[in-house]
Design a protein around this motif. Structure first.
Motif, short mmCIF file in Angstrom:
data_model
loop_
_atom_site.label_atom_id
_atom_site.label_comp_id
_atom_site.label_asym_id
_atom_site.label_seq_id
_atom_site.Cartn_x
_atom_site.Cartn_y
_atom_site.Cartn_z
N VAL A 80 -28.53 8.75 -14.36
CA VAL A 80 -27.37 9.41 -14.40
C VAL A 80 -26.40 8.29 -14.93
CG1 VAL A 80 -26.96 8.72 -11.95
CG2 VAL A 80 -25.66 10.47 -12.86
N GLU A 81 -25.64 8.83 -15.74
CA GLU A 81 -24.61 7.85 -16.59
C GLU A 81 -23.04 8.66 -16.37
OE1 GLU A 81 -25.92 7.01 -20.18
OE2 GLU A 81 -27.51 5.83 -19.55
N ASN A 82 -21.97 7.48 -16.23
CA ASN A 82 -20.79 8.13 -16.70
C ASN A 82 -20.51 7.91 -18.39
OD1 ASN A 82 -20.09 8.88 -13.95
ND2 ASN A 82 -19.72 6.50 -13.68
N LYS A 83 -20.45 9.23 -18.84
CA LYS A 83 -20.33 9.36 -20.18
C LYS A 83 -19.54 10.44 -21.07
CE LYS A 83 -23.99 9.36 -23.71
NZ LYS A 83 -25.39 9.75 -24.26
N ASN A 84 -18.74 9.69 -21.84
CA ASN A 84 -17.87 10.53 -22.78
C ASN A 84 -16.90 11.45 -21.59
OD1 ASN A 84 -19.05 9.54 -25.08
ND2 ASN A 84 -20.47 11.08 -25.04
N GLY A 85 -16.28 10.76 -20.72
CA GLY A 85 -15.33 11.32 -19.99
C GLY A 85 -16.09 12.48 -18.92
N GLY A 86 -17.22 12.16 -18.68
CA GLY A 86 -17.96 13.19 -17.83
C GLY A 86 -19.13 12.43 -17.27
N VAL A 87 -20.01 13.12 -16.64
CA VAL A 87 -21.19 12.68 -15.98
C VAL A 87 -22.46 13.44 -16.64
CG1 VAL A 87 -22.67 12.33 -14.06
CG2 VAL A 87 -20.22 12.44 -14.02
N GLU A 88 -23.37 12.73 -17.15
CA GLU A 88 -24.83 12.94 -17.74
C GLU A 88 -25.91 12.77 -16.73
OE1 GLU A 88 -27.00 12.58 -21.90
OE2 GLU A 88 -26.08 10.82 -21.15
N PHE A 89 -26.62 13.97 -16.35
CA PHE A 89 -28.04 13.52 -15.73
C PHE A 89 -29.05 13.87 -16.76
CE2 PHE A 89 -25.11 14.16 -12.09
CZ PHE A 89 -25.87 13.58 -11.01
N TYR A 90 -30.14 13.13 -16.89
CA TYR A 90 -31.25 13.29 -17.74
C TYR A 90 -32.51 12.87 -17.08
CZ TYR A 90 -30.86 8.04 -18.04
OH TYR A 90 -30.94 6.71 -17.55
N PHE A 91 -33.71 13.33 -17.71
CA PHE A 91 -34.95 13.03 -17.25
C PHE A 91 -35.80 13.19 -18.57
CE2 PHE A 91 -34.60 17.48 -16.29
CZ PHE A 91 -35.65 18.03 -16.88
N PHE A 92 -36.92 12.59 -18.53
CA PHE A 92 -37.89 12.47 -19.69
C PHE A 92 -39.26 13.35 -19.19
CE2 PHE A 92 -34.92 9.19 -20.78
CZ PHE A 92 -34.84 9.26 -22.11
N LEU A 93 -39.78 14.11 -20.05
CA LEU A 93 -41.19 14.70 -19.92
C LEU A 93 -41.97 14.24 -20.95
CD1 LEU A 93 -40.22 18.16 -18.43
CD2 LEU A 93 -40.83 16.21 -17.12
N ARG A 94 -43.33 14.12 -20.72
CA ARG A 94 -44.44 13.92 -21.77
C ARG A 94 -44.33 14.87 -22.61
NH1 ARG A 94 -47.80 12.07 -18.41
NH2 ARG A 94 -49.26 14.03 -18.61
N GLN A 95 -44.40 14.60 -23.92
CA GLN A 95 -44.63 15.86 -24.88
C GLN A 95 -45.94 16.08 -25.08
OE1 GLN A 95 -43.07 16.53 -29.62
NE2 GLN A 95 -42.74 14.64 -28.53
N ALA A 96 -46.31 17.43 -25.02
CA ALA A 96 -47.64 17.96 -25.16
C ALA A 96 -48.15 17.94 -26.64
CB ALA A 96 -47.77 19.28 -24.28
N GLU A 97 -49.41 17.80 -26.80
CA GLU A 97 -50.02 17.87 -28.07
C GLU A 97 -50.13 19.36 -28.52
OE1 GLU A 97 -53.68 15.97 -28.25
OE2 GLU A 97 -52.47 13.93 -27.76
N ILE A 98 -49.78 19.72 -29.83
CA ILE A 98 -49.88 21.00 -30.16
C ILE A 98 -51.15 21.29 -30.77
CG2 ILE A 98 -49.05 22.49 -32.16
CD1 ILE A 98 -46.36 21.05 -32.14
#
Length: 601
Positions: free
Chosen positions: A583-601
């Motif tokens: 979580v980050e305080n960013k651009n006058g607000g709050v951003e929650f983020y997460f990463f997932l593993r990209q699946a192979e096509i």
């Protein structure tokens, strides 16, 4: 105490054994080899001599048979052998003698010369200038009509048979005493007369070998010993004689029997000088051999020590590493002996120990995980009970207060009281569901089933479900989503994460402000973020908001509608996926983020 190297120990022990063995061998040769060699040589000559006598007795005793047997004897022993007749005269193919007629009695005496006309004696005898018809005086040992000469005198010179004189001295007899012996033992006789016959060898016939001279001396010595009863002429006789140069000679005498009587006597002699010379050379040789052997012993001992100790040192190094649980080293079993077998046993032990330790390590790790899981469950249970007790306290108090008010008839609007009670019951139900969900995620036993799915479609579905709340607050929502992205995760749990994060963003975003939902590729991962405008989260609270029941301030209390467990559930779900989040305080607000593993096509 400093330990001595095994290489040095083996080197010292091996060198010591070699040196002691060599010295014992050297002392044994110095002290016993000469005696052993002499006895061996005497035994060999004696056996060959007795074989000669036996073979000669069985032959026709012709000159050819004699020469053949003498040749065989010489080839076997390298020693001389001669035959004597019953009168003690050396038997040869040519007979040399001198016949003298006594001037007083007229008796004829034979003077044999085979025994005396050797190298030096021949030259001295020729100075007599003896010839037929010349006067002569002969003094010697009488045997019937034969006289073994001791002195021969002519008008020109005098000749002395030194070998007989030396033999007499050996027995302690002076020449002057021979004539004074009793008649039964009288040996010395003097003949004065004229030479009637003379048969002498030429210079080419003379036996020049000194060993023959010594043999003839031995014959004369034996004749005197028989005369004085010190030797038995019917048995094998052996004795040792020493010449003027100090060389020792072994003499062998045995009668030749014919029809039960001794017709001849066999004489053999072997010189022991080669033994003395060989021992002298050996002693000188050993001085040099000792230095060379010592150097060779040092080198061989060192090399031997290295060969023996090298596999032992390798074993020591490998076993030392095994003691430190390092089983990577293996011994090379290059030999088929006990050391090779021991190397194979150590290798087998290393493999078995590594296998057992690996299994124990796995079992220990599993045990640790089980213990940690049990501890986690225990902590979860305690936290669950503590959280439930704390969180249920307020709504239960509200329910009790309003229920007591209805019971006491306080106020006329009972619908309001009933509505509040139902609202608090609903909150309790939501809290219990979230607590049970969180407990399940934190138990350590929950497993995720992973599938590949489009993350953009999931984000749009969740937003459509929560669209009413966003529209109610008139939020300006932007969806920046790449619909082609596939992720590998548990779809239901990721849905739960997005619902919690998007619900929080809608809940805490001020009315009429912005909300951005995005999904974009980031290398092999896909970044999902939800940003809402509004007040930033204090820095000291950025890491704590993921804890259960954590609230920043009164503005983010139960009046906003949350239970305080949503972000804790999100954290556990993402950690089960092994997904980075934040979580980050960013651009006058709050951003929650997460990463997932990209699946192979």
């Amino acid at each position: 105490m400093k330990r001595r190297s095994i290489v040095m120990k083996l080197f010292l022990i091996t060198s010591g054994l070699f040196i002691v063995t060599f010295l014992l061998f050297f002392l044994g040769q110095s002290l016993f080899l000469e005696r052993f060699y002499i006895n061996k040589k005497i035994n060999n000559v004696q056996n060959a001599f007795e074989t000669f006598v036996t073979s000669y007795e069985k032959s026709n005793q012709s000159p050819d048979a004699l020469r053949k047997l003498q040749q065989i004897f010489y080839e076997r022993t390298n020693a001389q052998i001669v035959l004597l007749d019953r009168n003690g005269v050396v038997r040869d193919k040519s007979y040399y003698d001198m016949v003298v007629q006594d001037a007083t009695t007229g008796q004829t005496f034979q003077i044999p010369l085979n025994n005396v006309l050797t190298a030096d004696a021949y030259s001295a005898f020729m100075r007599l200038q003896a010839e037929a018809g010349a006067d002569v005086l002969v003094q010697g040992i009488r045997k019937g009509t034969m006289v073994i000469p001791i002195f021969i005198q002519t008008n020109t010179n005098t000749w002395t048979n030194e070998s007989v004189v030396d033999s007499l001295r050996f027995f302690g007899i002076k020449l002057a005493d021979l004539g004074s012996l009793p008649s039964s033992q009288s040996l010395l006789v003097t003949v004065r007369g004229t030479i009637t016959q003379l048969h002498l060898p030429t210079k080419t016939d003379v036996q020049f070998a000194n060993n023959v001279d010594m043999l003839i001396q031995g014959i004369q010595h034996w004749e005197l010993s028989v005369r004085f009863g010190e030797s038995d002429p019917s048995e094998l006789t052996t004795y040792l004689m020493e010449d003027d140069n100090g060389v020792k000679n072994q003499i062998f005498v045995k009668p030749i029997m014919h029809n039960g009587q001794a017709t001849e006597f066999a004489f053999a002699m072997t010189s022991l000088q080669p033994v003395n010379e060989a021992m002298g050379v050996l002693k000188s040789y050993y001085l040099y051999a000792l230095l060379i052997a010592f150097a060779v012993i040092i080198l061989l001992s060192f090399y031997y020590s290295k060969i023996i100790s090298k596999p032992l040192l390798e074993m020591s190094e490998v076993t030392r590493k095994m003691a430190g649980f390092d089983f990577s080293e293996k011994l090379a079993a290059t030999s088929n002996d006990e050391i090779g077998s021991l190397s194979e046993s150590i290798n087998t032990l290393s493999v078995n120990l590594k296998d057992r330790i690996d299994k124990l390590r796995v079992a220990n790790e599993k045990l640790k995980q089980d213990v940690e899981r049990e501890r986690q469950l225990e902590r979860t249970r305690k936290e669950f009970i503590s959280g439930v007790s704390h969180e249920l306290k307020t709504p239960l108090s509200v329910i009790r207060s309003f229920a007591e008010g209805i019971q006491d008839g306080v106020g006329q609007n009972t619908d309001y009281y009933t509505e509040v009670i139902l609202e608090e019951v609903e909150k309790i139900d939501t809290l219990i569901v979230d607590m049970l969900e969180l407990a399940k995620l934190e138990s350590g036993t929950y497993k995720l089933d992973m599938t590949a799915f489009p993350i953009g479609a999931l984000l749009r579905q969740v937003y459509s479900r929560l669209l009413f709340g966003a529209e109610e607050k008139e939020l300006q929502v932007q969806l920046e989503i790449d619909d082609s992205l596939l992720v590998e995760a548990n779809r239901n749990r990721v849905d739960q994460v997005i619902v919690n994060l998007l619900s929080n963003a809608i809940r805490y975003a001020p009315a009429g402000q912005q909300l951005i939902v995005s999904a974009a590729a980031d290398g092999h991962l896909v970044k999902i973020s939800i940003w809402n405008s509004g007040e930033p989260i204090p820095l000291e609270s950025l890491d704590k908001i993921w804890d259960r029941f954590y609230r920043i301030d009164a503005s983010r209390s139960r009046h906003t509608g949350g239970t305080g467990l949503g972000l804790s559930i999100v954290k556990n779900i993402l950690e089960l996926h092994g997904a980075p989040y934040g979580v980050e305080n960013k651009n006058g607000g709050v951003e929650f983020y997460f990463f997932l593993r990209q699946a192979e096509i």
